[in-house]
Design a protein around this motif. Structure first.
Motif, mmCIF file in Angstrom:
data_model
loop_
_atom_site.group_PDB
_atom_site.id
_atom_site.type_symbol
_atom_site.label_atom_id
_atom_site.label_comp_id
_atom_site.label_asym_id
_atom_site.label_seq_id
_atom_site.Cartn_x
_atom_site.Cartn_y
_atom_site.Cartn_z
ATOM 1 N N ASP A 308 -8.893 -34.717 -45.494
ATOM 2 C CA ASP A 308 -8.136 -34.504 -46.720
ATOM 3 C C ASP A 308 -6.649 -34.380 -46.387
ATOM 4 O O ASP A 308 -6.246 -34.405 -45.211
ATOM 5 C CB ASP A 308 -8.638 -33.279 -47.495
ATOM 6 C CG ASP A 308 -8.529 -31.967 -46.706
ATOM 7 O OD1 ASP A 308 -7.682 -31.877 -45.792
ATOM 8 O OD2 ASP A 308 -9.292 -31.031 -47.006
ATOM 9 N N HIS A 309 -5.827 -34.265 -47.406
ATOM 10 C CA HIS A 309 -4.376 -34.250 -47.196
ATOM 11 C C HIS A 309 -3.965 -33.108 -46.270
ATOM 12 O O HIS A 309 -3.146 -33.298 -45.356
ATOM 13 C CB HIS A 309 -3.660 -34.121 -48.537
ATOM 14 C CG HIS A 309 -2.168 -33.997 -48.404
ATOM 15 N ND1 HIS A 309 -1.361 -35.069 -48.085
ATOM 16 C CD2 HIS A 309 -1.338 -32.908 -48.529
ATOM 17 C CE1 HIS A 309 -0.104 -34.658 -48.014
ATOM 18 N NE2 HIS A 309 -0.063 -33.364 -48.281
ATOM 19 N N GLN A 310 -4.536 -31.944 -46.467
ATOM 20 C CA GLN A 310 -4.158 -30.792 -45.651
ATOM 21 C C GLN A 310 -4.534 -31.015 -44.186
ATOM 22 O O GLN A 310 -3.765 -30.691 -43.281
ATOM 23 C CB GLN A 310 -4.833 -29.525 -46.183
ATOM 24 C CG GLN A 310 -4.418 -28.263 -45.441
ATOM 25 C CD GLN A 310 -5.065 -27.016 -46.030
ATOM 26 O OE1 GLN A 310 -5.992 -27.106 -46.841
ATOM 27 N NE2 GLN A 310 -4.573 -25.853 -45.645
ATOM 28 N N ALA A 311 -5.718 -31.582 -43.951
ATOM 29 C CA ALA A 311 -6.159 -31.824 -42.578
ATOM 30 C C ALA A 311 -5.267 -32.853 -41.892
ATOM 31 O O ALA A 311 -4.962 -32.723 -40.694
ATOM 32 C CB ALA A 311 -7.605 -32.294 -42.583
ATOM 33 N N ARG A 312 -4.835 -33.845 -42.634
ATOM 34 C CA ARG A 312 -3.930 -34.838 -42.053
ATOM 35 C C ARG A 312 -2.593 -34.206 -41.694
ATOM 36 O O ARG A 312 -2.007 -34.493 -40.643
ATOM 37 C CB ARG A 312 -3.720 -36.001 -43.024
ATOM 38 C CG ARG A 312 -4.958 -36.837 -43.269
ATOM 39 C CD ARG A 312 -4.659 -38.053 -44.140
ATOM 40 N NE ARG A 312 -5.872 -38.796 -44.446
ATOM 41 C CZ ARG A 312 -5.915 -40.011 -44.940
ATOM 42 N NH1 ARG A 312 -4.767 -40.636 -45.225
ATOM 43 N NH2 ARG A 312 -7.060 -40.619 -45.179
ATOM 44 N N GLU A 313 -2.097 -33.359 -42.563
ATOM 45 C CA GLU A 313 -0.812 -32.704 -42.328
ATOM 46 C C GLU A 313 -0.853 -31.776 -41.123
ATOM 47 O O GLU A 313 0.173 -31.534 -40.477
ATOM 48 C CB GLU A 313 -0.395 -31.919 -43.579
ATOM 49 C CG GLU A 313 0.007 -32.792 -44.759
ATOM 50 C CD GLU A 313 1.276 -33.573 -44.478
ATOM 51 O OE1 GLU A 313 2.251 -32.963 -44.013
ATOM 52 O OE2 GLU A 313 1.269 -34.801 -44.698
ATOM 53 N N ARG A 314 -2.031 -31.269 -40.786
ATOM 54 C CA ARG A 314 -2.159 -30.339 -39.652
ATOM 55 C C ARG A 314 -2.092 -31.053 -38.307
ATOM 56 O O ARG A 314 -1.888 -30.407 -37.276
ATOM 57 C CB ARG A 314 -3.484 -29.568 -39.740
ATOM 58 C CG ARG A 314 -3.528 -28.506 -40.829
ATOM 59 C CD ARG A 314 -4.821 -27.688 -40.693
ATOM 60 N NE ARG A 314 -4.855 -27.005 -39.404
ATOM 61 C CZ ARG A 314 -5.873 -27.094 -38.533
ATOM 62 N NH1 ARG A 314 -6.905 -27.877 -38.781
ATOM 63 N NH2 ARG A 314 -5.833 -26.420 -37.407
ATOM 64 N N ILE A 315 -2.280 -32.361 -38.287
ATOM 65 C CA ILE A 315 -2.311 -33.079 -37.009
ATOM 66 C C ILE A 315 -0.886 -33.279 -36.497
ATOM 67 O O ILE A 315 -0.097 -34.012 -37.091
ATOM 68 C CB ILE A 315 -3.046 -34.423 -37.149
ATOM 69 C CG1 ILE A 315 -4.503 -34.176 -37.555
ATOM 70 C CG2 ILE A 315 -2.982 -35.195 -35.834
ATOM 71 C CD1 ILE A 315 -5.292 -35.455 -37.799
ATOM 72 N N PRO A 381 1.244 -39.220 -36.568
ATOM 73 C CA PRO A 381 1.829 -39.636 -35.292
ATOM 74 C C PRO A 381 0.754 -39.863 -34.234
ATOM 75 O O PRO A 381 0.008 -38.937 -33.895
ATOM 76 C CB PRO A 381 2.745 -38.463 -34.911
ATOM 77 C CG PRO A 381 3.005 -37.744 -36.189
ATOM 78 C CD PRO A 381 1.760 -37.896 -37.006
ATOM 79 N N ALA A 382 0.661 -41.070 -33.725
ATOM 80 C CA ALA A 382 -0.339 -41.417 -32.717
ATOM 81 C C ALA A 382 0.257 -42.408 -31.741
ATOM 82 O O ALA A 382 1.071 -43.257 -32.111
ATOM 83 C CB ALA A 382 -1.588 -42.006 -33.372
ATOM 84 N N VAL A 383 -0.166 -42.297 -30.484
ATOM 85 C CA VAL A 383 0.298 -43.215 -29.440
ATOM 86 C C VAL A 383 -0.901 -43.631 -28.600
ATOM 87 O O VAL A 383 -1.713 -42.801 -28.194
ATOM 88 C CB VAL A 383 1.367 -42.560 -28.545
ATOM 89 C CG1 VAL A 383 1.695 -43.450 -27.344
ATOM 90 C CG2 VAL A 383 2.643 -42.282 -29.343
ATOM 91 N N LEU A 384 -1.004 -44.914 -28.355
ATOM 92 C CA LEU A 384 -1.977 -45.455 -27.416
ATOM 93 C C LEU A 384 -1.400 -45.401 -26.014
ATOM 94 O O LEU A 384 -0.280 -45.853 -25.775
ATOM 95 C CB LEU A 384 -2.299 -46.903 -27.783
ATOM 96 C CG LEU A 384 -3.085 -47.726 -26.757
ATOM 97 C CD1 LEU A 384 -4.502 -47.183 -26.592
ATOM 98 C CD2 LEU A 384 -3.108 -49.193 -27.149
ATOM 99 N N THR A 385 -2.166 -44.843 -25.080
ATOM 100 C CA THR A 385 -1.802 -44.923 -23.669
ATOM 101 C C THR A 385 -2.787 -45.892 -23.015
ATOM 102 O O THR A 385 -3.991 -45.681 -23.043
ATOM 103 C CB THR A 385 -1.831 -43.540 -22.980
ATOM 104 O OG1 THR A 385 -3.151 -42.994 -23.013
ATOM 105 C CG2 THR A 385 -0.896 -42.574 -23.695
ATOM 106 N N ILE A 386 -2.265 -46.961 -22.440
ATOM 107 C CA ILE A 386 -3.076 -48.059 -21.929
ATOM 108 C C ILE A 386 -2.396 -48.610 -20.686
ATOM 109 O O ILE A 386 -1.175 -48.475 -20.524
ATOM 110 C CB ILE A 386 -3.258 -49.140 -23.022
ATOM 111 C CG1 ILE A 386 -4.227 -50.242 -22.603
ATOM 112 C CG2 ILE A 386 -1.914 -49.734 -23.426
ATOM 113 C CD1 ILE A 386 -4.586 -51.210 -23.746
#
Length: 429
Positions: A308-315, A381-386
């Motif tokens: 949900d919106h709140q869970a997304r905001e917590r990441i 915010p997400a980053v792939l490390t490869i």
């Protein structure tokens, strides 16, 4: 003539020197292209300048291009591929610039739509788009001259945990995963591998649960493990990888050991769990092994859709690991791939690599086809490390993705970078 290729970072006669073009040379050349009305596209130390002949001549004044490309600009396309999947599927397409994961190819724009790999068995392993103008496809950064670039306090807090990343434990976990005949998302072997990983994480003190994921009329699962933070802002830091493997040539029943893709990333999640099991971070630490990645990012898309919106905001941040153990470049190299929303995370990972490892760092803001993408699509915010991109792994999605081709030391360096970043991201209680 419609394009000039400039190679700005090569050291003549020494292929082991990491390639990173001098910023002043890059700025001067891109400024010259803009002043001449030409367009430019950068792939690491390679700069491709496109335009009319007069524009290119003005750009090249006083400079010697590595190559003059006689291809109409409309035919220039960028390919982003997993391994060598595009080249293996379409050897007839001329490759003009080859940087492993990233290619510039000569392709009739009217034909570009047919290069989409329709399949119900697995997700397309490459993307094709017109060559983007005035864009950095990926940037290459040299290792720091010394490992002391991080602030002393930050480095001191992370160093014991970075040093605790166990090569032997990682190798043992990876061996266990690669010994499964397959970890295809809908197979019994996948479920056995998931149950084994859940047992490891529970033994390390993490609370675990599984999440059912619908997949092509069947189902697979995600494994979620969590350790709550001790105060802070209520945020969470996620470490993710996909557990499944695939043999896209021979089908779901064929052997798919998936040692690099993605036994290495899944074993990396377990290695990080071991390193941080007792770290008193302020934010929650959440570890996720996804199913269904190879069929179309099903596991990660389902996970994000259920937030949900709140869970997304917590990441606070997501660090995704996919293929971290095949050496594709002379110098050990990591590619950090994100988007504008994750620029800060990408920069902090790059700083961690420079402070705690000898890795050469490549960065890209053109995300493609791994489990970081659904998070980015949702503004998280997400980053792939490869593993580094220059000579992409040509064994993935086959029975040949085995342990004998794994570089444990490269994986260990990437894991050390990730742990150093995670200590910072989790904060202190």
């Amino acid at each position: 003539m419609t394009a000039l290729r400039f190679d700005l970072g090569k050291t003549p006669g020494n292929d082991d020197v990491p390639r990173a073009a001098a910023p002043d040379a890059l700025r001067a050349l891109t400024a010259a292209a803009a002043g001449a009305g030409a367009a430019w596209t950068r792939l690491g130390d390679t700069l491709l300048v496109t335009g009319a002949p007069a524009q290119l001549e003005r750009t090249a004044a006083g400079r010697t291009p590595a190559e003059r490309i006689e291809v109409p600009a409309a035919r220039l396309h960028l390919v982003i591929q997993n391994g060598r999947q595009f080249q293996q599927a379409h050897p007839e397409v001329p490759v003009l610039v080859d940087r492993g994961r990233f290619l510039v190819v000569d392709l009739d724009p009217a034909e570009a739509g047919r290069f989409v790999e329709p399949s119900e068995r697995h997700v397309p392993c490459f993307g094709v788009r017109p060559l983007p103008a005035n864009t950095v496809v990926f940037e290459q950064r040299s290792p720091a001259p010394t490992p002391a670039s991080a602030p002393t306090q930050t480095r001191a807090a992370a160093e014991p945990l970075v040093a605790s990343v166990s090569r032997d434990a990682f190798a043992a976990d990876l061996r266990t995963l690669a010994e499964f005949r397959t970890r295809h998302s809908t197979s019994t072997e996948f479920r056995t591998a998931l149950d084994w990983a859940e047992g490891v994480l529970r033994g390390l003190g993490f609370a675990t649960r599984t999440q059912m994921v619908v997949l092509h009329g069947g189902s697979t699962q995600n494994l979620i493990a969590e350790r709550p933070g001790h105060g802070g802002d209520g945020g969470a830091v996620l470490v993710t990888a996909h557990l499944d493997s695939i043999n896209s040539r021979d089908g779901a029943a064929a052997p798919a050991p998936g040692a690099d893709d993605n036994g290495s990333g899944a074993a990396g999640v377990l290695a990080i769990a071991r390193a941080l099991r007792d770290h008193p971070g302020a934010r929650d630490l959440r570890l996720i092994l996804f199913g269904g990645e190879e069929q179309g990012l099903f596991g990660s898309r389902h996970y994000v859709a259920e937030l949900d919106h709140q869970a997304r905001e917590r990441i606070h941040a997501v660090v995704n690991m996919d293929m971290i153990a095949s050496r594709n470049t002379p110098a050990p190299t990591v590619l950090l791939e994100g988007a504008t929303v994750s620029q800060a995370v990408l920069e902090e990972l790059a700083a961690a690599a420079q402070a705690h490892t000898g890795l050469t760092v490549q960065t890209s803001l053109m995300p493609f086809n791994s489990d970081h993408v659904p998070f980015l699509d949702a503004g998280i915010p997400a980053v792939l490390t490869i593993e580094g991109a220059d000579g992409a792994n040509d064994r993935i999605h086959t029975a040949g993705d085995t342990l004998e081709h794994v570089d444990h030391d490269l994986a260990l360096e990437i894991l050390r970078m990730n742990v150093a970043y995670l200590v910072q991201a989790l904060g202190s209680a």
